[in-house]
Write a protein that holds these residues in place. Structure first.
Motif, mmCIF file in Angstrom:
data_model
loop_
_atom_site.group_PDB
_atom_site.id
_atom_site.type_symbol
_atom_site.label_atom_id
_atom_site.label_comp_id
_atom_site.label_asym_id
_atom_site.label_seq_id
_atom_site.Cartn_x
_atom_site.Cartn_y
_atom_site.Cartn_z
ATOM 1 N N SER A 196 42.436 40.783 47.023
ATOM 2 C CA SER A 196 42.140 39.373 46.770
ATOM 3 C C SER A 196 41.538 39.188 45.384
ATOM 4 O O SER A 196 40.504 39.754 45.053
ATOM 5 C CB SER A 196 41.208 38.808 47.850
ATOM 6 O OG SER A 196 40.044 39.597 48.017
ATOM 7 N N ALA A 197 42.264 38.395 44.582
ATOM 8 C CA ALA A 197 41.819 38.073 43.217
ATOM 9 C C ALA A 197 42.443 36.752 42.815
ATOM 10 O O ALA A 197 43.505 36.366 43.315
ATOM 11 C CB ALA A 197 42.234 39.178 42.249
ATOM 12 N N ASP A 198 41.773 36.059 41.910
ATOM 13 C CA ASP A 198 42.324 34.833 41.350
ATOM 14 C C ASP A 198 42.116 34.859 39.844
ATOM 15 O O ASP A 198 41.763 35.905 39.278
ATOM 16 C CB ASP A 198 41.724 33.580 42.007
ATOM 17 C CG ASP A 198 40.223 33.457 41.840
ATOM 18 O OD1 ASP A 198 39.640 34.112 40.941
ATOM 19 O OD2 ASP A 198 39.610 32.688 42.599
ATOM 20 N N LEU A 248 38.098 39.222 40.814
ATOM 21 C CA LEU A 248 38.168 39.657 42.204
ATOM 22 C C LEU A 248 37.445 38.680 43.129
ATOM 23 O O LEU A 248 36.415 38.111 42.757
ATOM 24 C CB LEU A 248 37.538 41.043 42.354
ATOM 25 C CG LEU A 248 38.208 42.177 41.583
ATOM 26 C CD1 LEU A 248 37.421 43.467 41.764
ATOM 27 C CD2 LEU A 248 39.650 42.352 42.027
ATOM 28 N N ILE A 249 38.002 38.508 44.321
ATOM 29 C CA ILE A 249 37.355 37.709 45.358
ATOM 30 C C ILE A 249 36.698 38.710 46.301
ATOM 31 O O ILE A 249 37.374 39.403 47.065
ATOM 32 C CB ILE A 249 38.368 36.822 46.107
ATOM 33 C CG1 ILE A 249 39.067 35.883 45.125
ATOM 34 C CG2 ILE A 249 37.676 36.055 47.234
ATOM 35 C CD1 ILE A 249 40.270 35.154 45.710
ATOM 36 N N ALA A 288 41.785 31.712 52.140
ATOM 37 C CA ALA A 288 42.178 31.430 50.757
ATOM 38 C C ALA A 288 42.352 32.740 49.985
ATOM 39 O O ALA A 288 43.283 32.869 49.170
ATOM 40 C CB ALA A 288 41.137 30.535 50.084
ATOM 41 N N ALA A 289 41.498 33.720 50.240
ATOM 42 C CA ALA A 289 41.629 35.030 49.600
ATOM 43 C C ALA A 289 42.921 35.711 50.053
ATOM 44 O O ALA A 289 43.623 36.338 49.246
ATOM 45 C CB ALA A 289 40.414 35.897 49.920
ATOM 46 N N PHE A 332 36.675 47.948 45.611
ATOM 47 C CA PHE A 332 35.970 47.037 44.706
ATOM 48 C C PHE A 332 35.182 45.951 45.436
ATOM 49 O O PHE A 332 34.779 44.961 44.836
ATOM 50 C CB PHE A 332 36.933 46.394 43.705
ATOM 51 C CG PHE A 332 37.834 47.378 43.013
ATOM 52 C CD1 PHE A 332 37.323 48.290 42.101
ATOM 53 C CD2 PHE A 332 39.189 47.405 43.294
ATOM 54 C CE1 PHE A 332 38.148 49.222 41.471
ATOM 55 C CE2 PHE A 332 40.021 48.326 42.676
ATOM 56 C CZ PHE A 332 39.505 49.238 41.757
ATOM 57 N N GLY A 333 35.010 46.095 46.756
ATOM 58 C CA GLY A 333 34.277 45.100 47.533
ATOM 59 C C GLY A 333 35.055 43.833 47.819
ATOM 60 O O GLY A 333 34.461 42.819 48.202
ATOM 61 N N VAL A 334 36.393 43.866 47.645
ATOM 62 C CA VAL A 334 37.183 42.655 47.874
ATOM 63 C C VAL A 334 37.110 42.228 49.338
ATOM 64 O O VAL A 334 36.859 43.036 50.230
ATOM 65 C CB VAL A 334 38.656 42.809 47.427
ATOM 66 C CG1 VAL A 334 38.736 43.044 45.926
ATOM 67 C CG2 VAL A 334 39.380 43.878 48.221
ATOM 68 N N ALA A 335 37.361 40.954 49.565
ATOM 69 C CA ALA A 335 37.297 40.394 50.910
ATOM 70 C C ALA A 335 38.536 40.740 51.742
ATOM 71 O O ALA A 335 38.439 40.919 52.956
ATOM 72 C CB ALA A 335 37.126 38.879 50.832
#
Length: 151
Positions: A41-43, A47-48, A63-64, A138-141
């Motif tokens: 998840s990134a925008d 990163l998200i 959304a992620a 990376f701790g992404v959701a």
């Protein structure tokens, strides 16, 4: 209507296909199947990150997951060039960074599933797994991988 026209009509802009973060390829083709590596998840802001059930809501998680879906589509486009060659979204496997008591993984991964149907219509309907993970890179959701059938 072409997939590119559908994307334009819906105001959906694909990101650049993300480069791999380690020793793997972003996609691999075997026969008429494209296996797309997990997209995190990134925008446009980066990163998200976060953990569902702790500091990320189900809506934010969905959304992620949608952002992961955009990257999946970008990767398959990089693989085959023409999204009209996608015959079917075969399978999604979604990983949700969540607390042990979080149980709404399907609602989170719906963010990606709904995008696939929005973009590809009935060909976007797929089999799926939606599971928890105690942590993600990376701790992404959210992280999602996919299998596409191409013509």
């Amino acid at each position: 209507m072409s997939i590119e026209a559908t994307l334009a009509e819906k105001g959906i802009t694909l990101p650049d296909a993300p480069a791999p973060a380690a020793n793997y390829v972003p996609f691999a083709q075997s026969g008429n199947l494209i296996f797309v590596s997990g997209q995190i998840s990134a925008d446009e802001n980066g990163l998200i990150t976060g953990k569902l059930g702790e500091n990320v809501s189900v809506e934010e998680g969905a959304a992620a997951a949608r952002r992961c879906g955009l990257s999946l589509i970008a990767q398959v486009k990089a693989a085959i060039g023409d999204l009209d060659r996608v015959a079917r979204v075969v399978k999604l496997t979604g990983f949700v960074n969540s607390t042990p008591d979080f149980t709404d993984q399907p609602k989170v991964i719906n963010g990606c599933s709904d995008l696939m149907v929005e973009v590809f219509g009935d060909a976007g309907r797929h089999s799926r797994a939606a599971v928890s993970a105690p942590s993600l890179p990376f701790g992404v959701a959210v992280e999602i991988e996919a299998v596409f059938e191409v013509a």
